[in-house]
Design a protein around this motif. Structure first.
Motif, PDB file in Angstrom:
ATOM      1  N   PRO A   1      -6.476  -4.466  -0.106  1.00 50.48           N
ATOM      2  CA  PRO A   1      -6.151  -2.942   0.060  1.00 50.48           C
ATOM      3  C   PRO A   1      -5.068  -2.563  -0.520  1.00 50.48           C
ATOM      4  CG  PRO A   1      -6.451  -4.211   2.139  1.00 50.48           C
ATOM      5  CD  PRO A   1      -6.375  -5.311   1.139  1.00 50.48           C
ATOM      6  N   TRP A   2      -4.094  -3.395  -1.058  1.00 47.92           N
ATOM      7  CA  TRP A   2      -3.037  -2.835  -1.963  1.00 47.92           C
ATOM      8  C   TRP A   2      -3.433  -2.576  -3.445  1.00 47.92           C
ATOM      9  CZ3 TRP A   2      -1.503  -5.512  -6.269  1.00 47.92           C
ATOM     10  CH2 TRP A   2      -1.782  -6.728  -6.203  1.00 47.92           C
ATOM     11  N   VAL A   3      -4.397  -3.347  -3.880  1.00 42.16           N
ATOM     12  CA  VAL A   3      -5.326  -2.952  -5.190  1.00 42.16           C
ATOM     13  C   VAL A   3      -6.014  -1.850  -4.887  1.00 42.16           C
ATOM     14  CG1 VAL A   3      -6.553  -3.791  -7.097  1.00 42.16           C
ATOM     15  CG2 VAL A   3      -5.159  -5.284  -5.720  1.00 42.16           C
ATOM     16  N   ALA A   4      -6.695  -1.566  -3.684  1.00 40.89           N
ATOM     17  CA  ALA A   4      -7.392  -0.098  -3.586  1.00 40.89           C
ATOM     18  C   ALA A   4      -6.428   1.020  -3.650  1.00 40.89           C
ATOM     19  CB  ALA A   4      -8.132  -0.384  -2.192  1.00 40.89           C
ATOM     20  N   GLY A   5      -5.137   0.762  -2.793  1.00 38.60           N
ATOM     21  CA  GLY A   5      -4.225   1.960  -2.938  1.00 38.60           C
ATOM     22  C   GLY A   5      -3.681   2.127  -4.431  1.00 38.60           C
ATOM     23  N   ALA A   6      -3.476   1.209  -5.177  1.00 35.08           N
ATOM     24  CA  ALA A   6      -2.966   1.430  -6.485  1.00 35.08           C
ATOM     25  C   ALA A   6      -4.070   2.130  -7.056  1.00 35.08           C
ATOM     26  CB  ALA A   6      -2.724   0.096  -7.179  1.00 35.08           C
ATOM     27  N   ALA A   7      -5.267   1.733  -7.070  1.00 29.42           N
ATOM     28  CA  ALA A   7      -6.288   2.367  -7.756  1.00 29.42           C
ATOM     29  C   ALA A   7      -6.370   3.784  -7.499  1.00 29.42           C
ATOM     30  CB  ALA A   7      -7.701   1.768  -7.605  1.00 29.42           C
ATOM     31  N   MET A   8      -6.310   3.992  -6.077  1.00 29.52           N
ATOM     32  CA  MET A   8      -6.278   5.741  -5.734  1.00 29.52           C
ATOM     33  C   MET A   8      -5.415   6.256  -6.177  1.00 29.52           C
ATOM     34  SD  MET A   8      -4.691   7.696  -3.188  1.00 29.52           S
ATOM     35  CE  MET A   8      -4.008   6.659  -1.970  1.00 29.52           C
ATOM     36  N   ALA A   9      -4.001   5.740  -6.315  1.00 29.85           N
ATOM     37  CA  ALA A   9      -2.942   6.381  -6.796  1.00 29.85           C
ATOM     38  C   ALA A   9      -3.008   6.760  -8.239  1.00 29.85           C
ATOM     39  CB  ALA A   9      -1.489   5.733  -6.747  1.00 29.85           C
ATOM     40  N   ALA A  10      -3.931   5.674  -9.244  1.00 25.35           N
ATOM     41  CA  ALA A  10      -3.978   5.891 -10.437  1.00 25.35           C
ATOM     42  C   ALA A  10      -4.998   7.051 -10.666  1.00 25.35           C
ATOM     43  CB  ALA A  10      -4.555   4.649 -10.899  1.00 25.35           C
ATOM     44  N   SER A  11      -6.143   7.146  -9.741  1.00 20.08           N
ATOM     45  CA  SER A  11      -7.029   8.102  -9.878  1.00 20.08           C
ATOM     46  C   SER A  11      -6.367   9.602  -9.783  1.00 20.08           C
ATOM     47  CB  SER A  11      -8.289   7.969  -8.922  1.00 20.08           C
ATOM     48  OG  SER A  11      -7.770   8.361  -7.485  1.00 20.08           O
ATOM     49  N   SER A  12      -5.440   9.697  -8.873  1.00 18.24           N
ATOM     50  CA  SER A  12      -4.876  11.044  -8.806  1.00 18.24           C
ATOM     51  C   SER A  12      -3.958  11.346  -9.816  1.00 18.24           C
ATOM     52  CB  SER A  12      -4.011  10.904  -7.475  1.00 18.24           C
ATOM     53  OG  SER A  12      -4.748  10.877  -6.358  1.00 18.24           O
TER      54      SER A  12
ATOM     55  N   LEU B   1       0.852  -1.062  -0.024  1.00 16.83           N
ATOM     56  CA  LEU B   1      -0.005  -0.213   0.133  1.00 16.83           C
ATOM     57  C   LEU B   1       0.918   1.316   0.060  1.00 16.83           C
ATOM     58  CD1 LEU B   1      -2.838   1.001   0.053  1.00 16.83           C
ATOM     59  CD2 LEU B   1      -3.028   0.650   2.634  1.00 16.83           C
ATOM     60  N   ILE B   2       1.849   1.334   0.895  1.00 19.80           N
ATOM     61  CA  ILE B   2       2.871   2.351   0.882  1.00 19.80           C
ATOM     62  C   ILE B   2       3.546   2.374  -0.375  1.00 19.80           C
ATOM     63  CG2 ILE B   2       4.930   2.998   2.072  1.00 19.80           C
ATOM     64  CD1 ILE B   2       3.855   2.105   4.755  1.00 19.80           C
ATOM     65  N   SER B   3       3.966   1.436  -1.026  1.00 19.39           N
ATOM     66  CA  SER B   3       4.831   1.523  -2.260  1.00 19.39           C
ATOM     67  C   SER B   3       4.067   1.953  -3.373  1.00 19.39           C
ATOM     68  CB  SER B   3       5.198   0.183  -2.478  1.00 19.39           C
ATOM     69  OG  SER B   3       6.385  -0.252  -1.530  1.00 19.39           O
ATOM     70  N   PHE B   4       2.732   1.506  -3.505  1.00 17.55           N
ATOM     71  CA  PHE B   4       1.854   2.089  -4.613  1.00 17.55           C
ATOM     72  C   PHE B   4       1.389   3.492  -4.621  1.00 17.55           C
ATOM     73  CE2 PHE B   4       0.808  -2.411  -5.880  1.00 17.55           C
ATOM     74  CZ  PHE B   4       1.000  -2.247  -7.065  1.00 17.55           C
ATOM     75  N   ILE B   5       1.237   3.849  -3.080  1.00 19.67           N
ATOM     76  CA  ILE B   5       0.830   5.439  -2.881  1.00 19.67           C
ATOM     77  C   ILE B   5       2.235   6.376  -3.023  1.00 19.67           C
ATOM     78  CG2 ILE B   5       0.367   7.045  -1.094  1.00 19.67           C
ATOM     79  CD1 ILE B   5      -1.337   4.780   0.102  1.00 19.67           C
ATOM     80  N   LEU B   6       3.119   5.656  -2.854  1.00 17.79           N
ATOM     81  CA  LEU B   6       4.525   6.516  -3.081  1.00 17.79           C
ATOM     82  C   LEU B   6       4.970   6.519  -4.525  1.00 17.79           C
ATOM     83  CD1 LEU B   6       7.085   5.181  -0.457  1.00 17.79           C
ATOM     84  CD2 LEU B   6       6.007   7.627  -0.545  1.00 17.79           C
ATOM     85  N   LEU B   7       4.526   5.540  -5.184  1.00 22.23           N
ATOM     86  CA  LEU B   7       4.625   5.694  -6.876  1.00 22.23           C
ATOM     87  C   LEU B   7       3.717   6.563  -7.239  1.00 22.23           C
ATOM     88  CD1 LEU B   7       5.563   4.536  -9.707  1.00 22.23           C
ATOM     89  CD2 LEU B   7       3.567   2.720  -9.300  1.00 22.23           C
ATOM     90  N   GLY B   8       2.228   6.658  -6.707  1.00 16.68           N
ATOM     91  CA  GLY B   8       1.303   7.515  -7.295  1.00 16.68           C
ATOM     92  C   GLY B   8       1.722   9.151  -6.815  1.00 16.68           C
TER      93      GLY B   8
END
Length: 716
Positions: A675-686, A135-142
């Motif tokens: 949750p980690w997929v939800a995090g990736a999706a949230m980052a993708a939306s931004s 989750l943290i990794s995907f959010i940092l990528l976003g």
């Protein structure tokens, strides 16, 4: 040369570097966590090694995931803790709060599970360490992709800052004014009144005026005007523009932070940082949305937990790797993460940043989100006449003397009075009067006393023992001067030809009439026509006489006019239109337009106008072209179309994503959003919101304006 802008660019580069660095380190720890939890468990031999017990029921795999996810959670993810603390301290919970809650829930439940397995010989643990670290990794990528994309929104500033040359050629002169030498210096060392040599192909190092030489200068990087502008002795040049052919000697007038380029950079920077009123909508939503999301995610966890505890669904629904509590926890964390309103927060500022940057590159300087938002609502434009609808370079076309006086002597008196005035018509008269003094090296006019300028009417002065009044008909009537029928007929004749008649009275008797013509701008008629097609009403408000105003309005297709208007009357007309429910833009160039520019919903100043008008305006049209009025409105409409689409996408994303994350599809399809997929999706939306705003960089002004430009080139 521009420390503020340079510092901001350096800060952005450092922010991008930090997110890139954090993301790479998080990958170093997260990839092994992901492999041990989701890949190696299916590989014979490796899965056996990972399932080997270390202490009681604690396995090697769990121990590895615990050790690797801890630095991701607390060291790499430290920014989310500090961000949460600051947000909560200010009473405005943000996305950092949601991320910190979601990852902590996953991490500390997993920690409880492995510690219990280590101390209990019968407890088999199931951990979510991959959830927190991924989750943290995907959010940092976003966030990295987001700051990378947002960095591109400020390319307009970076390009502007790079226009200034690093060096300049400084000319030295001896006591007699003869050129004695030249030296290359850092352009930041140029002082006011220094003389700079600009060779062909070089950039002009500062604002100034030409004192020797002639050339063509490409000013497109400042004004957006593609055609080179001829320059000769006395003409002004702008720092950062490119000299194309001849050599110029330029005397510096504005240097450093006073230069036009520095002021444009500051204006664009402040515009990009200013919030549009529509941003308040997103701020209000975010303020209440985060607490709502926290309550919603807790409710999701509680509903699923109670449903599992009291057999609300079959046990077969629970994946083999977890129990009902863990399933409920996953649903709760997914809701918390996917509902983050960061895309909503990015919807407006990114579009405003790109829109103002694009405007600057087109020669339309928009002073912030407020101006951009107001411009897209404009449905009525009030035009000044002189210098706005006309070229602003009036010339004397005729002189009619009504008394027995020598023409040269007549202009001696008139020019002496008008030399103290800044009005374009006064300057035209003075320039015409100079023709009678061509043999004189230095032109000097008679000394005046008791000079009075009456805005919108004319001037009064005493020259020698003569009382002179120069101005329009209303000034003469207000002063009590009788206007003979012959003068009235000449005035009417001039007005019917869209010319302006200036009456000259000496010792309270009409001496003569000066007829001045100010040609219409080439595209004026077409611009009014295009505005009509855009459902924008056009009105002309001028201080000139009714006859001239009607002739001009008839020629360009404006139906509503107000003539002989004083500055305060122009502002009153704007307010009157606003009271009728119209969103009004005012386009002007003079000091007398400033009250109306301030009163209007959007003030647009012609770039070649006065500093006061430019300061009072919300939008500055650098090229002084009327077509840019259309560009400004069209660009603002396109920008706010992007903002609306951003909001629709961000809200629709949450409306669709939250129920899926909460598990509405799980009973029928067994589909769940980890949750980690939800995090990736949230980052993708931004990131998608930022990229959608970035598409504005491809903005092209209406095709009808390109046709006008081609016609203008053919006319020239």
């Amino acid at each position: 040369m521009y420390p503020e802008g340079g510092g901001r660019e350096a800060h952005k580069r450092e922010e991008i570097r930090q997110y890139h660095h954090s993301f790479l380190w998080s990958l170093v720890f997260t990839i092994p966590v992901f492999l041990t939890s989701m890949v190696f468990m299916y590989i014979p031999g490796i899965n056996h090694a990972l399932d080997t017990k270390v202490i009681n029921m604690l396995t090697i795999g769990e121990l590895i995931r615990w050790l690797l996810s801890t630095p991701v959670q607390f060291i790499i993810g430290h920014r989310f803790y500090s961000g949460s603390y600051k947000a909560l301290r200010h009473g405005s919970p943000n996305m950092d709060v949601l991320i910190a809650l979601g990852t902590n829930a996953a991490y500390f439940y997993s920690l409880y599970s492995v510690l219990r397995a280590a101390i209990s010989p019968n407890f088999e643990s199931t951990d979510f360490f991959e959830t927190s670290s991924m989750l943290i990794s995907f959010i940092l990528l976003g966030k990295y992709l987001e700051v990378l994309a947002k960095g591109k929104t400020s390319e307009a500033i970076a390009k502007l800052m790079n226009l200034a040359p690093e060096t300049a050629i400084l000319l030295a002169f001896d006591e007699c004014g003869n050129l004695s030498g030249e030296s290359e210096i850092d352009s930041q060392l140029i002082q006011k009144n220094d003389v700079i040599k600009v060779i062909p192909g070089a950039k002009v190092a500062c604002d100034g005026f030409v004192i020797w030489g002639q050339s063509h200068v490409n000013e497109s990087m400042i004004t957006g005007e593609a055609r080179p502008v001829g320059k000769r002795k006395g003409d002004n040049v702008i720092g950062g523009t490119v000299n194309e052919n001849g050599v110029l000697h330029v005397q510096a007038t504005n240097v450093g932070s006073e230069s036009a380029l520095a002021q444009i950079v500051r204006l664009v920077e402040s515009a990009q940082m200013a919030k549009a009123p529509v941003q308040k909508f997103a701020d209000r939503i975010s303020k209440y949305f985060v607490p709502f999301v926290i309550i919603l995610s807790l409710s999701t966890w509680l509903v699923w937990f109670l449903a599992g505890k009291y057999d609300g669904y079959p046990k077969s629904w629970i994946p083999s790797s977890m129990d009902s509590f863990q399933l409920a926890l996953q649903f709760g964390i997914s809701v918390m993460v996917i509902a983050c309103p960061c895309a909503l927060g990015l919807a407006t500022p990114t579009a405003v940043m790109v829109g103002t940057g694009v405007g600057a590159s087109q020669g339309v300087l928009i002073k912030g989100g407020q101006a951009l938002e107001s411009a897209h609502k404009v449905n009525c434009i009030v035009f000044d006449k002189t210098g706005t609808l006309t070229t602003g370079k009036p010339i004397v076309v005729a002189t009619r003397l009504l008394k027995n006086i020598v023409l040269r002597e007549f202009y001696e008196y008139v020019a002496a009075a008008e030399a103290n005035s800044e009005h374009p018509l006064a300057k035209a008269i003075v320039e015409h009067a100079k023709k009678f003094k061509e043999e004189e090296e230095y032109v000097a006019w008679a000394e005046t006393r008791d000079f009075i300028s009456i805005t919108g009417q004319g001037v009064k002065a005493i020259i020698g023992n003569k009382e002179l009044v120069v101005g329009n008909k209303s000034l003469m009537l207000d002063t009590g001067i009788q206007i003979p029928d012959q003068a009235l007929d000449l005035l009417l004749e001039a007005e019917e030809m869209a010319q302006t008649g200036i009456l000259v009275a000496m010792n309270r008797e009409i001496l003569g009439l000066i007829v001045i013509s100010d040609p219409l701008k080439p595209a004026a008629k077409e611009v009014i026509s295009i505005l009509k097609s855009m459902n924008v009403r056009s009105i002309m408000v001028t201080g000139d006489n009714w006859g001239t105003a009607k002739a001009i309005a008839r020629e360009i297709g404006i139906d509503t006019i107000v003539a002989e208007a004083k500055p305060e009357e122009k502002a009153e007309k704007v307010k009157e239109l606003q009271m009728s429910g119209l969103t009004v833009a005012m386009v002007g160039d003079g000091i007398n337009d400033s009250p109306a520019l301030v009163s209007a919903d959007v003030g647009m100043a012609i770039g070649a106008g006065t500093d006061v008008a430019i300061e009072a305006a919300d939008i500055v049209l650098m090229k002084s072209n009327l077509e840019d009025v259309i560009t400004a409105i069209d660009l603002s409409r396109k920008t706010f179309s992007r903002i609306r689409m951003n909001y629709i996408w961000a809200l629709a994303y949450n409306i669709i994503g939250i129920p899926i994350a909460a598990g509405v599809l799980f009973p029928s399809t067994r589909f769940r959003l980890p949750p980690w997929v939800a995090g990736a999706a949230m980052a993708a939306s931004s990131v998608s919101v930022v990229l959608w705003s970035l598409l504005l960089k491809n903005y092209r002004r209406p095709k009808s304006l390109d046709a006008l430009q081609i016609r203008g080139i053919m006319i020239e």
